[in-house]
Design a protein around this motif. Structure first.
Motif, PDB file in Angstrom:
ATOM      1  N   CYS A 108       2.350  83.234  66.991  1.00 43.35           N
ATOM      2  CA  CYS A 108       2.036  84.352  66.092  1.00 43.35           C
ATOM      3  C   CYS A 108       1.289  85.460  66.825  1.00 43.35           C
ATOM      4  O   CYS A 108       1.588  86.647  66.626  1.00 43.35           O
ATOM      5  CB  CYS A 108       1.214  83.854  64.905  1.00 43.35           C
ATOM      6  SG  CYS A 108       2.130  82.796  63.767  1.00 43.35           S
ATOM      7  N   ILE A 137       3.722  87.504  68.888  1.00 38.94           N
ATOM      8  CA  ILE A 137       4.509  88.441  68.086  1.00 38.94           C
ATOM      9  C   ILE A 137       3.656  89.640  67.671  1.00 38.94           C
ATOM     10  O   ILE A 137       4.100  90.788  67.731  1.00 38.94           O
ATOM     11  CB  ILE A 137       5.080  87.732  66.840  1.00 38.94           C
ATOM     12  CG1 ILE A 137       6.047  86.608  67.241  1.00 38.94           C
ATOM     13  CG2 ILE A 137       5.772  88.716  65.909  1.00 38.94           C
ATOM     14  CD1 ILE A 137       7.275  87.062  67.985  1.00 38.94           C
ATOM     15  N   VAL A 138       2.415  89.378  67.261  1.00 36.95           N
ATOM     16  CA  VAL A 138       1.518  90.467  66.848  1.00 36.95           C
ATOM     17  C   VAL A 138       1.225  91.407  68.025  1.00 36.95           C
ATOM     18  O   VAL A 138       1.198  92.632  67.860  1.00 36.95           O
ATOM     19  CB  VAL A 138       0.222  89.895  66.229  1.00 36.95           C
ATOM     20  CG1 VAL A 138      -0.832  90.972  66.048  1.00 36.95           C
ATOM     21  CG2 VAL A 138       0.524  89.212  64.912  1.00 36.95           C
ATOM     22  N   ALA A 157      10.449  91.388  69.796  1.00 37.27           N
ATOM     23  CA  ALA A 157       9.813  90.721  68.659  1.00 37.27           C
ATOM     24  C   ALA A 157      10.851  90.155  67.706  1.00 37.27           C
ATOM     25  O   ALA A 157      10.717  89.027  67.229  1.00 37.27           O
ATOM     26  CB  ALA A 157       8.895  91.697  67.917  1.00 37.27           C
ATOM     27  N   MET A 184      11.766  85.912  67.128  1.00 34.97           N
ATOM     28  CA  MET A 184      11.560  85.241  65.844  1.00 34.97           C
ATOM     29  C   MET A 184      12.709  84.324  65.453  1.00 34.97           C
ATOM     30  O   MET A 184      12.620  83.613  64.467  1.00 34.97           O
ATOM     31  CB  MET A 184      11.337  86.271  64.729  1.00 34.97           C
ATOM     32  CG  MET A 184       9.953  86.861  64.717  1.00 34.97           C
ATOM     33  SD  MET A 184       8.617  85.646  64.750  1.00 34.97           S
ATOM     34  CE  MET A 184       8.965  84.677  63.297  1.00 34.97           C
ATOM     35  N   GLY A 186       9.824  81.777  67.372  1.00 32.58           N
ATOM     36  CA  GLY A 186      10.181  81.531  65.981  1.00 32.58           C
ATOM     37  C   GLY A 186      10.448  80.068  65.678  1.00 32.58           C
ATOM     38  O   GLY A 186      10.252  79.622  64.551  1.00 32.58           O
ATOM     39  N   ILE A 237       7.087  78.385  64.817  1.00 35.06           N
ATOM     40  CA  ILE A 237       6.602  78.868  63.522  1.00 35.06           C
ATOM     41  C   ILE A 237       7.457  78.303  62.395  1.00 35.06           C
ATOM     42  O   ILE A 237       6.937  77.848  61.374  1.00 35.06           O
ATOM     43  CB  ILE A 237       6.579  80.408  63.487  1.00 35.06           C
ATOM     44  CG1 ILE A 237       5.650  80.952  64.575  1.00 35.06           C
ATOM     45  CG2 ILE A 237       6.157  80.922  62.122  1.00 35.06           C
ATOM     46  CD1 ILE A 237       5.749  82.449  64.792  1.00 35.06           C
ATOM     47  N   TRP A 257       7.093  81.802  58.779  1.00 32.03           N
ATOM     48  CA  TRP A 257       8.202  82.283  59.597  1.00 32.03           C
ATOM     49  C   TRP A 257       8.974  83.373  58.866  1.00 32.03           C
ATOM     50  O   TRP A 257       9.311  84.401  59.452  1.00 32.03           O
ATOM     51  CB  TRP A 257       9.147  81.139  59.971  1.00 32.03           C
ATOM     52  CG  TRP A 257      10.356  81.630  60.692  1.00 32.03           C
ATOM     53  CD1 TRP A 257      10.458  81.896  62.017  1.00 32.03           C
ATOM     54  CD2 TRP A 257      11.618  81.965  60.115  1.00 32.03           C
ATOM     55  NE1 TRP A 257      11.717  82.376  62.307  1.00 32.03           N
ATOM     56  CE2 TRP A 257      12.443  82.424  61.147  1.00 32.03           C
ATOM     57  CE3 TRP A 257      12.131  81.916  58.821  1.00 32.03           C
ATOM     58  CZ2 TRP A 257      13.753  82.830  60.940  1.00 32.03           C
ATOM     59  CZ3 TRP A 257      13.434  82.328  58.612  1.00 32.03           C
ATOM     60  CH2 TRP A 257      14.232  82.782  59.665  1.00 32.03           C
ATOM     61  N   PHE A 275       7.030  86.690  58.982  1.00 38.71           N
ATOM     62  CA  PHE A 275       7.123  87.328  60.295  1.00 38.71           C
ATOM     63  C   PHE A 275       8.541  87.832  60.562  1.00 38.71           C
ATOM     64  O   PHE A 275       8.737  88.922  61.095  1.00 38.71           O
ATOM     65  CB  PHE A 275       6.716  86.353  61.409  1.00 38.71           C
ATOM     66  CG  PHE A 275       5.271  86.427  61.784  1.00 38.71           C
ATOM     67  CD1 PHE A 275       4.770  87.464  62.536  1.00 38.71           C
ATOM     68  CD2 PHE A 275       4.389  85.425  61.391  1.00 38.71           C
ATOM     69  CE1 PHE A 275       3.439  87.528  62.885  1.00 38.71           C
ATOM     70  CE2 PHE A 275       3.061  85.471  61.727  1.00 38.71           C
ATOM     71  CZ  PHE A 275       2.586  86.526  62.477  1.00 38.71           C
ATOM     72  N   VAL A 307       9.226  91.032  58.562  1.00 40.42           N
ATOM     73  CA  VAL A 307       8.501  92.170  59.140  1.00 40.42           C
ATOM     74  C   VAL A 307       9.213  92.671  60.399  1.00 40.42           C
ATOM     75  O   VAL A 307       9.462  93.884  60.546  1.00 40.42           O
ATOM     76  CB  VAL A 307       7.036  91.799  59.444  1.00 40.42           C
ATOM     77  CG1 VAL A 307       6.370  92.838  60.324  1.00 40.42           C
ATOM     78  CG2 VAL A 307       6.250  91.629  58.155  1.00 40.42           C
ATOM     79  N   THR A 308       9.543  91.753  61.294  1.00 36.64           N
ATOM     80  CA  THR A 308      10.221  92.179  62.532  1.00 36.64           C
ATOM     81  C   THR A 308      11.613  92.730  62.228  1.00 36.64           C
ATOM     82  O   THR A 308      12.028  93.711  62.837  1.00 36.64           O
ATOM     83  CB  THR A 308      10.312  91.032  63.555  1.00 36.64           C
ATOM     84  OG1 THR A 308      11.001  89.927  62.986  1.00 36.64           O
ATOM     85  CG2 THR A 308       8.945  90.608  64.028  1.00 36.64           C
TER      86      THR A 308
END
Length: 156
Positions: free
Chosen positions: A78, A81-82, A114, A118, A126, A129, A137, A140, A143-144
């Motif tokens: 995580c 990714i952030v 990103a 995922m 990913g 997660i 998951w 995220f 969002v991506t």
């Protein structure tokens, strides 16, 4: 003209991301090293030359310690990714400020990285997660996917 800028940008992003992830894991008592991933190198080179942006990273992290557990692995995924999305925001600011070459290349690299990171398949982030918490998951991933779709639609 674009390739040297792109490679320099990708190296800076990778170094900062690697440094932060290593510091987080070491603060938790876990030794982390980054190894060359041969399929990733091939995918990186082919996609960088053919499509002008890479779809993969040429390295993967390996963790060594009894302290490493699934929860820490998910946290590191995580955080990775952030960090990538944070760099995408920085490159978006550069792009909107008139630095089209580095801003556009960096934004493309970060959003694509990103989004593809995922995917819930090993060795992508990913997968850890998804295995740990499917709702996390999905959040995220959405969002991506949203940022990636906005970039493709030239909204960003």
């Amino acid at each position: 003209l674009v390739l040297p800028t792109f490679f320099a940008t990708s190296i800076i992003v990778a170094l900062v991301k690697t440094y932060i992830l290593t510091m987080v894991s070491r603060s938790r008592g876990v030794w982390t090293e980054f190894k060359l991933w041969y399929l990733g190198v091939v995918m990186f080179l082919v996609s960088a030359l053919a499509f002008r942006f890479p779809f993969s990273s040429p390295t993967r992290s390996v963790h060594h310690s009894r302290n490493f557990n699934e929860r820490l692995g998910v946290m590191l995924s995580c955080v990775g990714i952030v960090i990538t999305l944070g760099f995408a925001g920085l490159f978006l600011i550069l792009l909107k400020s008139g630095f089209a070459l580095i801003g556009g290349a960096g934004l493309a690299m970060c959003l694509i990285g990103a989004f593809f990171d995922m995917f819930p398949t090993p060795p992508m982030s990913g997968s850890a997660i998804f295995k740990y918490n499917k709702a996390l998951w999905a959040g995220f991933f959405l969002v991506t996917l949203g940022f990636y779709a906005a970039w493709l639609a030239k909204i960003l």
